[in-house]
Motif scaffolding. Sequence first.
Motif, PDB file in Angstrom:
ATOM      1  N   PRO A  33       0.832  -1.204   0.000  1.00 36.66           N
ATOM      2  CA  PRO A  33       0.000   0.000   0.000  1.00 36.66           C
ATOM      3  C   PRO A  33       0.866   1.252   0.000  1.00 36.66           C
ATOM      4  O   PRO A  33       1.994   1.239   0.499  1.00 36.66           O
ATOM      5  CB  PRO A  33      -0.784  -0.105   1.311  1.00 36.66           C
ATOM      6  CG  PRO A  33      -0.604  -1.493   1.804  1.00 36.66           C
ATOM      7  CD  PRO A  33       0.632  -2.036   1.176  1.00 36.66           C
ATOM      8  N   SER A  34       0.346   2.336  -0.589  1.00 34.44           N
ATOM      9  CA  SER A  34       1.125   3.579  -0.622  1.00 34.44           C
ATOM     10  C   SER A  34       1.358   4.105   0.790  1.00 34.44           C
ATOM     11  O   SER A  34       2.408   4.658   1.086  1.00 34.44           O
ATOM     12  CB  SER A  34       0.429   4.627  -1.488  1.00 34.44           C
ATOM     13  OG  SER A  34      -0.899   4.817  -1.039  1.00 34.44           O
ATOM     14  N   GLU A  35       0.369   3.946   1.672  1.00 35.26           N
ATOM     15  CA  GLU A  35       0.543   4.284   3.085  1.00 35.26           C
ATOM     16  C   GLU A  35       1.201   3.089   3.747  1.00 35.26           C
ATOM     17  O   GLU A  35       0.622   2.017   3.805  1.00 35.26           O
ATOM     18  CB  GLU A  35      -0.815   4.558   3.738  1.00 35.26           C
ATOM     19  CG  GLU A  35      -1.534   5.759   3.192  1.00 35.26           C
ATOM     20  CD  GLU A  35      -1.059   7.047   3.836  1.00 35.26           C
ATOM     21  OE1 GLU A  35      -0.628   7.001   4.995  1.00 35.26           O
ATOM     22  OE2 GLU A  35      -1.107   8.082   3.162  1.00 35.26           O
ATOM     23  N   ARG A  36       2.387   3.233   4.239  1.00 35.41           N
ATOM     24  CA  ARG A  36       3.120   2.116   4.831  1.00 35.41           C
ATOM     25  C   ARG A  36       2.882   2.021   6.337  1.00 35.41           C
ATOM     26  O   ARG A  36       3.804   1.818   7.107  1.00 35.41           O
ATOM     27  CB  ARG A  36       4.616   2.259   4.544  1.00 35.41           C
ATOM     28  CG  ARG A  36       4.967   2.322   3.062  1.00 35.41           C
ATOM     29  CD  ARG A  36       5.105   0.940   2.474  1.00 35.41           C
ATOM     30  NE  ARG A  36       5.190   0.939   1.031  1.00 35.41           N
ATOM     31  CZ  ARG A  36       6.303   0.979   0.334  1.00 35.41           C
ATOM     32  NH1 ARG A  36       7.455   1.068   0.943  1.00 35.41           N
ATOM     33  NH2 ARG A  36       6.265   0.936  -0.966  1.00 35.41           N
ATOM     34  N   ASN A  37       1.630   2.158   6.747  1.00 37.07           N
ATOM     35  CA  ASN A  37       1.264   2.068   8.153  1.00 37.07           C
ATOM     36  C   ASN A  37       0.689   0.688   8.444  1.00 37.07           C
ATOM     37  O   ASN A  37       0.120   0.043   7.565  1.00 37.07           O
ATOM     38  CB  ASN A  37       0.218   3.131   8.514  1.00 37.07           C
ATOM     39  CG  ASN A  37       0.715   4.536   8.239  1.00 37.07           C
ATOM     40  OD1 ASN A  37       1.883   4.829   8.438  1.00 37.07           O
ATOM     41  ND2 ASN A  37      -0.167   5.396   7.767  1.00 37.07           N
ATOM     42  N   VAL A  38       0.799   0.262   9.704  1.00 35.76           N
ATOM     43  CA  VAL A  38       0.220  -1.016  10.111  1.00 35.76           C
ATOM     44  C   VAL A  38      -1.287  -0.964   9.874  1.00 35.76           C
ATOM     45  O   VAL A  38      -1.954  -0.007  10.243  1.00 35.76           O
ATOM     46  CB  VAL A  38       0.536  -1.316  11.589  1.00 35.76           C
ATOM     47  CG1 VAL A  38      -0.169  -2.576  12.049  1.00 35.76           C
ATOM     48  CG2 VAL A  38       2.038  -1.443  11.798  1.00 35.76           C
ATOM     49  N   GLY A  39      -1.811  -1.985   9.223  1.00 36.05           N
ATOM     50  CA  GLY A  39      -3.235  -2.060   8.916  1.00 36.05           C
ATOM     51  C   GLY A  39      -3.583  -1.598   7.512  1.00 36.05           C
ATOM     52  O   GLY A  39      -4.692  -1.828   7.045  1.00 36.05           O
ATOM     53  N   SER A  40      -2.643  -0.960   6.814  1.00 35.24           N
ATOM     54  CA  SER A  40      -2.909  -0.505   5.447  1.00 35.24           C
ATOM     55  C   SER A  40      -3.046  -1.706   4.513  1.00 35.24           C
ATOM     56  O   SER A  40      -2.336  -2.692   4.646  1.00 35.24           O
ATOM     57  CB  SER A  40      -1.787   0.400   4.948  1.00 35.24           C
ATOM     58  OG  SER A  40      -1.697   1.552   5.726  1.00 35.24           O
ATOM     59  N   ALA A  52      -5.377  -9.349  -1.362  1.00 34.81           N
ATOM     60  CA  ALA A  52      -5.103  -8.175  -0.546  1.00 34.81           C
ATOM     61  C   ALA A  52      -3.743  -8.343   0.110  1.00 34.81           C
ATOM     62  O   ALA A  52      -3.429  -9.407   0.660  1.00 34.81           O
ATOM     63  CB  ALA A  52      -6.176  -7.997   0.523  1.00 34.81           C
ATOM     64  N   THR A  53      -2.927  -7.300   0.017  1.00 35.31           N
ATOM     65  CA  THR A  53      -1.677  -7.268   0.769  1.00 35.31           C
ATOM     66  C   THR A  53      -1.888  -6.294   1.919  1.00 35.31           C
ATOM     67  O   THR A  53      -2.261  -5.147   1.702  1.00 35.31           O
ATOM     68  CB  THR A  53      -0.483  -6.825  -0.099  1.00 35.31           C
ATOM     69  OG1 THR A  53      -0.775  -5.558  -0.671  1.00 35.31           O
ATOM     70  CG2 THR A  53      -0.196  -7.820  -1.193  1.00 35.31           C
ATOM     71  N   LYS A  54      -1.675  -6.770   3.119  1.00 39.55           N
ATOM     72  CA  LYS A  54      -1.925  -5.973   4.321  1.00 39.55           C
ATOM     73  C   LYS A  54      -0.663  -5.913   5.160  1.00 39.55           C
ATOM     74  O   LYS A  54       0.005  -6.926   5.362  1.00 39.55           O
ATOM     75  CB  LYS A  54      -3.050  -6.604   5.141  1.00 39.55           C
ATOM     76  CG  LYS A  54      -3.349  -5.882   6.428  1.00 39.55           C
ATOM     77  CD  LYS A  54      -4.419  -6.604   7.224  1.00 39.55           C
ATOM     78  CE  LYS A  54      -4.642  -5.929   8.551  1.00 39.55           C
ATOM     79  NZ  LYS A  54      -5.488  -6.726   9.434  1.00 39.55           N
ATOM     80  N   ILE A  55      -0.340  -4.727   5.650  1.00 45.42           N
ATOM     81  CA  ILE A  55       0.813  -4.570   6.527  1.00 45.42           C
ATOM     82  C   ILE A  55       0.376  -4.945   7.939  1.00 45.42           C
ATOM     83  O   ILE A  55      -0.477  -4.291   8.528  1.00 45.42           O
ATOM     84  CB  ILE A  55       1.367  -3.137   6.472  1.00 45.42           C
ATOM     85  CG1 ILE A  55       1.827  -2.822   5.047  1.00 45.42           C
ATOM     86  CG2 ILE A  55       2.505  -2.969   7.475  1.00 45.42           C
ATOM     87  CD1 ILE A  55       2.321  -1.431   4.826  1.00 45.42           C
ATOM     88  N   ASP A  56       0.948  -6.025   8.466  1.00 51.14           N
ATOM     89  CA  ASP A  56       0.580  -6.531   9.784  1.00 51.14           C
ATOM     90  C   ASP A  56       1.449  -5.963  10.898  1.00 51.14           C
ATOM     91  O   ASP A  56       0.999  -5.833  12.029  1.00 51.14           O
ATOM     92  CB  ASP A  56       0.677  -8.057   9.824  1.00 51.14           C
ATOM     93  CG  ASP A  56      -0.323  -8.717   8.898  1.00 51.14           C
ATOM     94  OD1 ASP A  56      -1.419  -8.172   8.717  1.00 51.14           O
ATOM     95  OD2 ASP A  56      -0.001  -9.791   8.363  1.00 51.14           O
ATOM     96  N   GLY A  57       2.683  -5.678  10.592  1.00 51.57           N
ATOM     97  CA  GLY A  57       3.595  -5.171  11.603  1.00 51.57           C
ATOM     98  C   GLY A  57       4.776  -4.494  10.946  1.00 51.57           C
ATOM     99  O   GLY A  57       5.152  -4.819   9.826  1.00 51.57           O
TER     100      GLY A  57
END
Length: 152
Positions: A33-40, A52-57
Amino acid sequence: MTAQLATQRYIQSLPKYLTLCEHNYVRLLKLLPSERNVGSIREVKLGNSEFATKIDGSAKYTMDISIKQLTGMVKGITPLYLTVRLYHDAKVAEIIHHDYHQRIKPSYGYPNPKMHQKDEKYQLNAFLYDWLVACVEHGQATLNWDVNNGLV
């Protein structure tokens, strides 16, 4: 004549494995995701399936992401679910979990109770490589453009 069982352990080629993980890192950065925050989350459509690719940590040198199949499941086959760790300092990415299972060992004795392949970790990361190539070359992603970015 007597038969002997081969008791040699599988030894992975480290340069070959690291090259594969470096390629995965470069391609995976394009799908984050363009926003590299947890949960994006960023969704990618590939053929009739959506993922879906999700940033978990996220930490200083690592980032854990999950790749989950949302649509296009085939009856009787478990939908894709991978947990991938990106190591920013080494610029490599590798699968650490697949299908909600335990961590993947570097190699397995064969035969084993769960019938893992000797080079299961390499094969999973090679699958990730093929999937990433398909997504980068043929996938479609929703672009999140900010149309009110200070312009009239």
